[in-house]
Design an enzyme around this catalytic site. Structure first.
Site, PDB file in Angstrom:
ATOM      1  N   LYS A   5      95.372  47.127  65.498  1.00  0.00           N
ATOM      2  CA  LYS A   5      94.823  45.773  65.683  1.00  0.00           C
ATOM      3  C   LYS A   5      95.404  45.128  66.945  1.00  0.00           C
ATOM      4  CE  LYS A   5      92.110  45.291  62.088  1.00  0.00           C
ATOM      5  NZ  LYS A   5      90.736  44.803  62.149  1.00  0.00           N
ATOM      6  N   PHE A  40      97.239  36.312  57.339  1.00  0.00           N
ATOM      7  CA  PHE A  40      98.373  36.674  56.496  1.00  0.00           C
ATOM      8  C   PHE A  40      97.779  37.305  55.223  1.00  0.00           C
ATOM      9  CE2 PHE A  40     102.247  35.579  58.802  1.00  0.00           C
ATOM     10  CZ  PHE A  40     101.619  35.317  60.012  1.00  0.00           C
ATOM     11  N   ALA A  47      84.949  45.205  60.771  1.00  0.00           N
ATOM     12  CA  ALA A  47      84.851  46.622  60.428  1.00  0.00           C
ATOM     13  C   ALA A  47      86.127  47.369  60.805  1.00  0.00           C
ATOM     14  CB  ALA A  47      83.657  47.243  61.162  1.00  0.00           C
ATOM     15  N   ASP A  49      77.154  47.568  58.542  1.00  0.00           N
ATOM     16  CA  ASP A  49      78.248  48.092  57.717  1.00  0.00           C
ATOM     17  C   ASP A  49      77.913  49.533  57.355  1.00  0.00           C
ATOM     18  OD1 ASP A  49      80.439  46.394  55.630  1.00  0.00           O
ATOM     19  OD2 ASP A  49      80.080  48.538  55.378  1.00  0.00           O
ATOM     20  N   ASN A  50      78.907  50.405  57.395  1.00  0.00           N
ATOM     21  CA  ASN A  50      78.619  51.803  57.026  1.00  0.00           C
ATOM     22  C   ASN A  50      78.768  52.030  55.522  1.00  0.00           C
ATOM     23  OD1 ASN A  50      81.367  51.888  56.625  1.00  0.00           O
ATOM     24  ND2 ASN A  50      81.807  53.275  58.335  1.00  0.00           N
ATOM     25  N   SER A  53      91.977  49.457  56.603  1.00  0.00           N
ATOM     26  CA  SER A  53      93.034  48.437  56.527  1.00  0.00           C
ATOM     27  C   SER A  53      94.142  48.722  55.512  1.00  0.00           C
ATOM     28  CB  SER A  53      92.406  47.077  56.235  1.00  0.00           C
ATOM     29  OG  SER A  53      91.736  47.131  54.993  1.00  0.00           O
ATOM     30  N   GLN A 106      81.211  52.422  53.766  1.00  0.00           N
ATOM     31  CA  GLN A 106      82.265  53.370  53.389  1.00  0.00           C
ATOM     32  C   GLN A 106      83.190  52.721  52.353  1.00  0.00           C
ATOM     33  OE1 GLN A 106      85.476  54.643  56.176  1.00  0.00           O
ATOM     34  NE2 GLN A 106      83.848  56.009  56.891  1.00  0.00           N
ATOM     35  N   ASN A 117      89.228  55.062  64.302  1.00  0.00           N
ATOM     36  CA  ASN A 117      88.263  54.127  63.702  1.00  0.00           C
ATOM     37  C   ASN A 117      88.449  52.704  64.205  1.00  0.00           C
ATOM     38  OD1 ASN A 117      86.874  55.957  62.240  1.00  0.00           O
ATOM     39  ND2 ASN A 117      87.936  55.576  60.318  1.00  0.00           N
ATOM     40  N   TYR A 128      98.371  50.689  61.318  1.00  0.00           N
ATOM     41  CA  TYR A 128      97.310  49.695  61.102  1.00  0.00           C
ATOM     42  C   TYR A 128      97.544  48.483  62.018  1.00  0.00           C
ATOM     43  CZ  TYR A 128      94.941  45.744  58.969  1.00  0.00           C
ATOM     44  OH  TYR A 128      94.198  44.609  58.784  1.00  0.00           O
TER      45      TYR A 128
END
Ligand code: UDP
Length: 328
Positions: free
Chosen positions: A144, A168, A73, A31-32, A76, A34, A91, A140
């Protein structure tokens, strides 16, 4: 299994890590930080770094014998994605490509990917089925959906088996009360309602009451974060047992309007949370409800926290005891 959880310090990722540890698996986290929180990790071996960094990816895969990857990651925020689509494509798509390349270099063949109901856009049918049309209304969801397509081709070319899980509305917190939702800034409905209950904001704004729904406010399918975690492990086991690459919806198959969510939260907290009608938020479909029949049937998924009251109770426990979220 020894499982690499990318984005494991985020909201859903941290509940995944907890669930894997509770079920006796070994966990490595990349994990970064962020948007993730170190304190959300109840165990596992943390590497702080970015999926775009090949050096850290090679280090993780060399130092650990990884059986499979679960990838959370991503950026979102729907609104941010509309304002800055290139950030999302770079990203969310770029990082996953890098991860897949590293998996290929190290001969890792299984991945469960965190996807979203936002891949559907404005739905044609309710409840939404996996084979329904996908026409995202924001970058977004588009990012995905693009990864889902990339995964399909990587399966064909390299034999990497994947499961994409379209969530959901993820919500709630671990029943132990120690991990939960902490976004900065917060944009999700349930944490915002509970912040209003705690006096951290004066009121909640209901975005639109002129939708074509029973009470005019948007209807969503709320699914507990620990139930999402259990579905990931089932999906991974299915792949390990020779299951084909597939896509599944994850929801409770039941819709609640924004007004109904506020009412349930008032009942759970015993606080008369103030709500005010405001303008619609751009890009919000009126109703999103999943059919999760496929996940229930094929994965054997059994959501445990499928009442909205229980979901809000778990979130309330977390928010009440962590007024400022995790230590910053
Ligand atoms: N919502 C709202 N007020 C808020 C935040 C959200 O009325 O302060 C509404 C939002 O318009 C949507 C629903 O609550 O209809 C759920 O929004 P959230 O951002 O939690 O999740 P999303 O549906 O965008 O994934």
């Amino acid at each position: 299994m020894n499982i690499l959880v990318c984005g494991g310090a985020g909201y859903i990722g941290s509940h995944m890590v907890a669930y894997l540890l509770e079920n006796g698996h070994d966990v490595v986290i990349l994990d970064n930080l962020q948007t993730g929180h170190k304190d959300s990790l109840l165990g596992g071996k943390l590497y702080i770094g970015d999926l775009k960094d090949n050096e850290i990816l090679d280090k993780v895969f060399t130092e650990n014998k990884i059986d499979a990857v679960i990838d959370f990651a991503a950026n979102s925020l729907v609104g941010e994605s509309v304002e800055n689509p290139l950030k999302y494509f770079d990203n969310n798509i770029g990082s996953t490509i890098n991860l897949l390349e590293a998996m290929n270099r190290h001969n890792i063949k299984y991945i469960v990917f965190s996807s979203t109901a936002a891949t559907y856009g404005e739905p044609e049918n309710i409840p939404i089925l996996e084979q329904d049309k996908t026409f995202p209304t924001n970058p977004y969801g588009e990012s995905k959906l693009a990864v889902e397509k990339i995964l399909k081709w990587c399966d064909k070319a390299y034999g990497i088996k994947y499961t994409a899980l379209r969530y959901f509305n993820a919500c709630g917190a671990h029943i132990n009360g120690n991990i939960g939702e902490d976004h900065e800034p917060e944009s999700h409905l349930i944490p915002i309602i509970l912040q209003a209950a705690l006096g951290k904001r004066e009121k909640i704004m209901i975005f639109g009451d002129d939708y074509n729904t029973e009470d005019g406010t948007c209807v969503r399918d709320y699914v507990h974060v620990s139930d999402l975690a259990s579905a990931h492990l089932l999906a991974l086991k299915r792949l390990k047992n020779g299951g084909e690459s597939k896509i599944y919806n994850l929801g409770n198959g039941k819709g609640f309007s924004v007004k109904e969510v506020v009412d349930v939260a008032r009942k759970v907290t015993g606080i008369n949370i103030k709500a005010e009608i405001a303008a619609r938020r751009a890009g919000d479909p009126a109703t999103l409800i999943a059919s999760s029949e496929k996940a229930i049937k094929e994965l054997g998924w059994e959501p445990k926290f499928n009442s909205l009251e229980t979901i809000i109770e778990t979130a309330w426990k977390w928010h009440k005891n962590h007024l400022n979220g995790y230590e910053k």
